[in-house]
Design a protein around this motif. Structure first.
Motif, PDB file in Angstrom:
ATOM      1  N   ASN A  34      -6.960   6.496  -7.584  1.00 26.06           N
ATOM      2  CA  ASN A  34      -5.828   7.201  -6.997  1.00 26.06           C
ATOM      3  C   ASN A  34      -4.551   6.368  -6.962  1.00 26.06           C
ATOM      4  O   ASN A  34      -3.471   6.914  -6.932  1.00 26.06           O
ATOM      5  CB  ASN A  34      -6.166   7.616  -5.558  1.00 26.06           C
ATOM      6  CG  ASN A  34      -7.189   8.732  -5.534  1.00 26.06           C
ATOM      7  OD1 ASN A  34      -7.356   9.422  -6.532  1.00 26.06           O
ATOM      8  ND2 ASN A  34      -7.865   8.886  -4.422  1.00 26.06           N
ATOM      9  N   GLY A  35      -4.728   5.061  -6.921  1.00 24.79           N
ATOM     10  CA  GLY A  35      -3.576   4.201  -6.686  1.00 24.79           C
ATOM     11  C   GLY A  35      -2.496   4.350  -7.729  1.00 24.79           C
ATOM     12  O   GLY A  35      -1.313   4.412  -7.407  1.00 24.79           O
ATOM     13  N   ALA A  36      -2.867   4.456  -8.971  1.00 24.59           N
ATOM     14  CA  ALA A  36      -1.874   4.531 -10.029  1.00 24.59           C
ATOM     15  C   ALA A  36      -1.060   5.810  -9.919  1.00 24.59           C
ATOM     16  O   ALA A  36       0.145   5.815 -10.147  1.00 24.59           O
ATOM     17  CB  ALA A  36      -2.568   4.449 -11.384  1.00 24.59           C
ATOM     18  N   LEU A  45       0.823  -1.208   0.000  1.00 21.86           N
ATOM     19  CA  LEU A  45       0.000   0.000   0.000  1.00 21.86           C
ATOM     20  C   LEU A  45       0.858   1.260   0.000  1.00 21.86           C
ATOM     21  O   LEU A  45       0.330   2.357   0.071  1.00 21.86           O
ATOM     22  CB  LEU A  45      -0.914   0.011   1.223  1.00 21.86           C
ATOM     23  CG  LEU A  45      -2.186  -0.824   1.135  1.00 21.86           C
ATOM     24  CD1 LEU A  45      -2.810  -1.000   2.502  1.00 21.86           C
ATOM     25  CD2 LEU A  45      -3.178  -0.169   0.207  1.00 21.86           C
ATOM     26  N   ARG A  99      -0.495   7.464  -7.102  1.00 23.55           N
ATOM     27  CA  ARG A  99       0.330   7.424  -5.918  1.00 23.55           C
ATOM     28  C   ARG A  99       1.531   6.512  -6.076  1.00 23.55           C
ATOM     29  O   ARG A  99       2.553   6.713  -5.432  1.00 23.55           O
ATOM     30  CB  ARG A  99      -0.486   6.944  -4.710  1.00 23.55           C
ATOM     31  CG  ARG A  99      -1.285   7.990  -4.016  1.00 23.55           C
ATOM     32  CD  ARG A  99      -0.407   8.903  -3.162  1.00 23.55           C
ATOM     33  NE  ARG A  99       0.421   8.152  -2.230  1.00 23.55           N
ATOM     34  CZ  ARG A  99       0.018   7.721  -1.062  1.00 23.55           C
ATOM     35  NH1 ARG A  99      -1.221   7.937  -0.688  1.00 23.55           N
ATOM     36  NH2 ARG A  99       0.831   7.090  -0.257  1.00 23.55           N
ATOM     37  N   ALA A 100       1.400   5.501  -6.925  1.00 19.30           N
ATOM     38  CA  ALA A 100       2.427   4.461  -6.992  1.00 19.30           C
ATOM     39  C   ALA A 100       3.783   5.045  -7.335  1.00 19.30           C
ATOM     40  O   ALA A 100       4.807   4.537  -6.906  1.00 19.30           O
ATOM     41  CB  ALA A 100       2.029   3.404  -8.012  1.00 19.30           C
ATOM     42  N   VAL A 145     -12.255   3.696  -5.664  1.00 21.67           N
ATOM     43  CA  VAL A 145     -11.374   4.807  -5.303  1.00 21.67           C
ATOM     44  C   VAL A 145      -9.914   4.402  -5.477  1.00 21.67           C
ATOM     45  O   VAL A 145      -9.097   5.180  -5.944  1.00 21.67           O
ATOM     46  CB  VAL A 145     -11.645   5.236  -3.843  1.00 21.67           C
ATOM     47  CG1 VAL A 145     -10.774   6.410  -3.485  1.00 21.67           C
ATOM     48  CG2 VAL A 145     -13.105   5.589  -3.681  1.00 21.67           C
ATOM     49  N   GLY A 146      -9.620   3.167  -5.077  1.00 23.21           N
ATOM     50  CA  GLY A 146      -8.245   2.704  -5.145  1.00 23.21           C
ATOM     51  C   GLY A 146      -7.714   2.691  -6.565  1.00 23.21           C
ATOM     52  O   GLY A 146      -6.559   3.014  -6.807  1.00 23.21           O
ATOM     53  N   ILE A 147      -8.572   2.346  -7.493  1.00 22.98           N
ATOM     54  CA  ILE A 147      -8.113   2.294  -8.878  1.00 22.98           C
ATOM     55  C   ILE A 147      -7.828   3.704  -9.386  1.00 22.98           C
ATOM     56  O   ILE A 147      -6.869   3.949 -10.100  1.00 22.98           O
ATOM     57  CB  ILE A 147      -9.188   1.607  -9.751  1.00 22.98           C
ATOM     58  CG1 ILE A 147      -9.447   0.210  -9.213  1.00 22.98           C
ATOM     59  CG2 ILE A 147      -8.752   1.555 -11.201  1.00 22.98           C
ATOM     60  CD1 ILE A 147     -10.613  -0.474  -9.859  1.00 22.98           C
ATOM     61  N   GLY A 159     -15.625   2.322  -0.354  1.00 21.75           N
ATOM     62  CA  GLY A 159     -14.938   3.157  -1.334  1.00 21.75           C
ATOM     63  C   GLY A 159     -14.768   2.439  -2.651  1.00 21.75           C
ATOM     64  O   GLY A 159     -13.657   2.093  -3.003  1.00 21.75           O
TER      65      GLY A 159
END
Lengths: 170, 102
Positions: free
Chosen positions: A121-123, A49, A125-126, A117-119, A114
């Motif tokens: 923002n995650g890219a 994460l 943030r990575a 949401v992860g999809i 959520g």
């Protein structure tokens, strides 16, 4: 299937297996060691994460200090096999289904908390996860300075309390 | 590179929390019950980290830090209490520790 998915499922399976072992083991020392397994796999998930600092603290404080304390106390008290007590029939026939129901309901609502949401923002943030420890320390020592200092008093009180409790009376 | 959706982490966190709750109810050894509480705290930490990532806020990680600190303090005091109980009652079984029971 990409690498993050494989890693996630591998460590998730290890964590759930460790938790199952904690419940099923009769010896407290086996429960303690399986809890260490859960904590280490959770640290790997924190890395996944992008929370390196929390992963390191998890290994050092939880898997290291806290669990050593547990194992130490288990050995000090020579804790052996757990005694089986006969469960009341309410526990057997109502407790287990209610536990499963609680789990399913929590999972249902948390999974809806959520969606997607992860999809989103995650890219983004990575790429800059390396910054997070610096930003975290700035947050900890500026915005949360007072709670941080309060935890040091909490630790002091805990040490005093443990000393007072564990001391044998004369 | 595709990223694991946050809901997967949340469901894992819920599973671990539920198993910790079940262990607290069903285990009879006081040390094991303590470890189950630690498991539940860990599950909550995972949810905190997952949400912190989903909303791009680092405050969640600070709370995980505080939870870990409080859990360490709690383990120190709690295990001291366990030692005191064993000194006074010579048992680790919670069903035998029934002084306050009617």
């Amino acid at each position: 299937m990409s690498l993050p998915f494989i890693l996630f499922f591998a460590f998730a399976v290890i964590a759930v297996a460790g938790a199952l072992l904690l419940i099923l083991a009769r010896e407290p020392i086996h429960s303690a060691l399986s809890l260490v397994l859960v904590m280490i796999s959770l640290a790997a998930l924190y890395l996944l994460l992008g929370a390196e600092f929390i992963a390191a603290v998890q290994i050092i404080v939880y898997a290291g200090a806290v669990m050593v304390l547990f194992v130490f106390v288990i050995m000090l008290l020579n804790a052996g096999m757990e005694e089986r007590t006969n469960w009341s029939s309410i526990a057997k026939y109502a407790g287990v289904p209610l536990g499963v129901f609680l789990l399913l309901e929590l999972a249902h609502w948390m999974a809806r908390a959520g969606p997607g949401v992860g999809i989103a923002n995650g890219a983004a943030r990575a790429a800059n996860t390396a910054v997070s420890t610096r930003a975290l320390s700035a947050l900890l020592f500026q915005k949360y300075l007072f709670p941080f200092e309060a935890t040091s008093i909490l630790i002091l009180i805990a040490v005093l309390g443990a000393l007072v409790l564990a001391k044998r009376d004369e | 590179m595709s990223v694991v959706p946050i809901s997967y982490y949340l469901v894992l966190s819920v599973i671990l929390f539920g198993m910790g709750a079940v262990a607290v109810v069903f285990k009879r050894n006081i040390i094991t019950i303590f470890m189950a509480i630690e498991l539940m705290l860990n599950a909550v930490n995972l949810a905190f980290v997952a949400f912190a990532r989903a909303w791009n806020q680092l405050d969640g990680l600070v709370f995980v830090f505080f939870v870990i600190v409080v859990a360490a303090a709690e383990a120190a005091v709690g295990l001291a209490i366990v030692i005191t109980i064993v000194q006074n009652r010579q048992t680790l079984n919670v069903e035998r520790v029934n002084l306050l029971k009617l």
